[in-house]
Design a protein around this motif. Structure first.
Motif, short mmCIF file in Angstrom:
data_model
loop_
_atom_site.label_atom_id
_atom_site.label_comp_id
_atom_site.label_asym_id
_atom_site.label_seq_id
_atom_site.Cartn_x
_atom_site.Cartn_y
_atom_site.Cartn_z
N TRP A 1 70.08 10.85 101.02
CA TRP A 1 68.79 10.24 101.52
C TRP A 1 67.67 11.07 101.06
N ARG A 2 67.50 12.13 101.13
CA ARG A 2 66.29 12.91 100.96
C ARG A 2 66.16 13.02 99.28
N THR A 3 67.36 13.18 98.69
CA THR A 3 67.27 12.98 97.15
C THR A 3 66.64 11.78 96.66
N LEU A 4 67.13 10.75 97.44
CA LEU A 4 66.41 9.31 96.91
C LEU A 4 65.09 9.25 97.29
N GLY A 5 64.41 10.12 98.37
CA GLY A 5 63.15 10.18 98.45
C GLY A 5 62.77 9.02 99.48
N PHE A 6 63.68 8.66 100.21
CA PHE A 6 62.99 7.55 101.20
C PHE A 6 62.90 8.28 102.66
N SER A 7 61.93 7.73 103.35
CA SER A 7 61.58 8.19 104.85
C SER A 7 62.52 8.29 105.57
N GLU A 8 62.91 9.67 106.35
CA GLU A 8 64.03 10.01 106.93
C GLU A 8 64.18 8.90 108.42
N SER A 9 62.87 8.45 108.80
CA SER A 9 62.78 7.56 109.96
C SER A 9 63.48 6.20 109.46
#
Length: 326
Positions: free
Chosen positions: A279-287
């Motif tokens: 998810w972080r690699t994709l760059g989306f908000s963790e929320s």
């Protein structure tokens, strides 16, 4: 996006063993997204292709030399397939009395069935464009009835349909082999494949998750066909951009993050870290993650031991809870 509890988890479909009562009890009682397990170890009619073939309307099937084929009329093999599904649904109805929440059911998609079921003369349905269309129409009607039956049996359920398409990449690439193994069937155009998937998705009258754990899963096609979610094995994903496009379009990601076999099941922390890293690699908000991701095993668990399967599902459940703590 499918509206689900934050930090959800579920199974992909198959489980080891033959004790449906225990499998259903565990699914309903322990998983945020309950599902009707498949137990293929019970034999023909309980496995992916047999169960899918049994859902066809107006296209009877039979077993011939270990393979499913279209028949002139239904016989013992089809009766057994229908009986297995009916018993499974009866058990679900009994165990799910008073249940309210998401409930997933799985079925083979039209192209996996077309690549696996044969015509009377021995060629796969895939070999005949008209026959493949007839099969997709038959499956669409069968799944419409199946979803409606699920709603009738479990009135409080938010029914979700998962279509399993492990053969679709090979269908698109012209890599499905004939029975002799010497040749392959011609490829199917993406537009034709999309048309059949859309036909089934629209008929289902429920959110549809398209599942394919192959490295070359046609993600753009899934989105264009109208899927509400996709189920992938994260270890098989080679390019993340198409996954990001699905998420950006609002689809729910069923993230396969726990190995289906091994001597020791992964910890919930390891499973959560795998999902979080992607998810972080994709760059989306963790929320946004716990709202749009459902944690799952990498694929079905029929080949695992019962103890391992239960540990993997528990790890996925706890990983979902970890991911919701943001």
């Amino acid at each position: 996006m499918i509206e689900l509890p934050r930090g959800s988890a579920t199974g992909i479909g198959s489980l080891p063993g033959s004790d449906l009562v225990e499998a259903v009890k565990y699914s309903l009682g322990e998983l945020p997204v309950a599902y009707l397990p498949e137990l293929p170890n019970r034999g023909p009619g309980a496995e992916l292709i047999g169960r899918g073939a049994g859902l066809l309307v107006g296209l009877p099937v039979e077993l011939y030399t270990g393979r499913w084929r279209i028949a002139s009329r239904g016989g013992r093999d089809l009766r057994r397939t229908h009986d297995l599904l009916e018993r499974d649904l009866d058990q679900l109805t009994e165990q799910a009395d008073g249940f309210a929440g998401p409930l997933k059911v799985q079925a083979a998609g039209p192209w996996t069935l077309a690549a696996s079921i044969e015509l009377a003369l021995g060629q796969a349905v895939l070999s005949d464009h008209g026959a493949a269309r007839d099969l997709s129409e038959s499956l669409a009607e069968g799944l419409r009835l199946h979803v409606a039956d699920m709603r009738r049996r479990v009135p409080g359920a938010q029914v979700i349909l998962q279509l399993d398409e492990p053969s679709l990449p090979a269908v698109l690439a012209g890599q499905v082999r004939t029975a002799s193994g010497l040749h392959t069937y011609r490829s199917v155009a993406e537009s034709v494949a999309r048309e059949a998937l859309t036909r089934v998705i629209e008929a289902a009258d429920a959110p549809v998750v398209l599942h394919c754990c192959a490295p070359d899963a046609p993600l753009a096609l899934f989105r264009q066909a109208g899927a509400a979610g996709v189920a992938l094995d994260l270890d098989q994903v080679k390019q993340l951009d198409p996954v990001g496009e699905l998420i950006d379009a609002g689809l729910t990601l069923f993230a396969g993050a726990a190995a289906t076999r091994g001597t020791r099941a992964p910890s919930s922390a390891a499973v959560a870290d795998k999902v979080r890293t992607t998810w972080r690699t994709l760059g989306f908000s963790e929320s946004q993650l716990p709202e749009q991701v459902v944690v799952t095993p990498a694929c079905g668990l029929a080949g695992a031991t019962p103890a391992y399967a239960r540990e993997v599902l528990a790890a996925c459940r706890e990983a979902g809870r970890r991911l919701a703590e943001v």
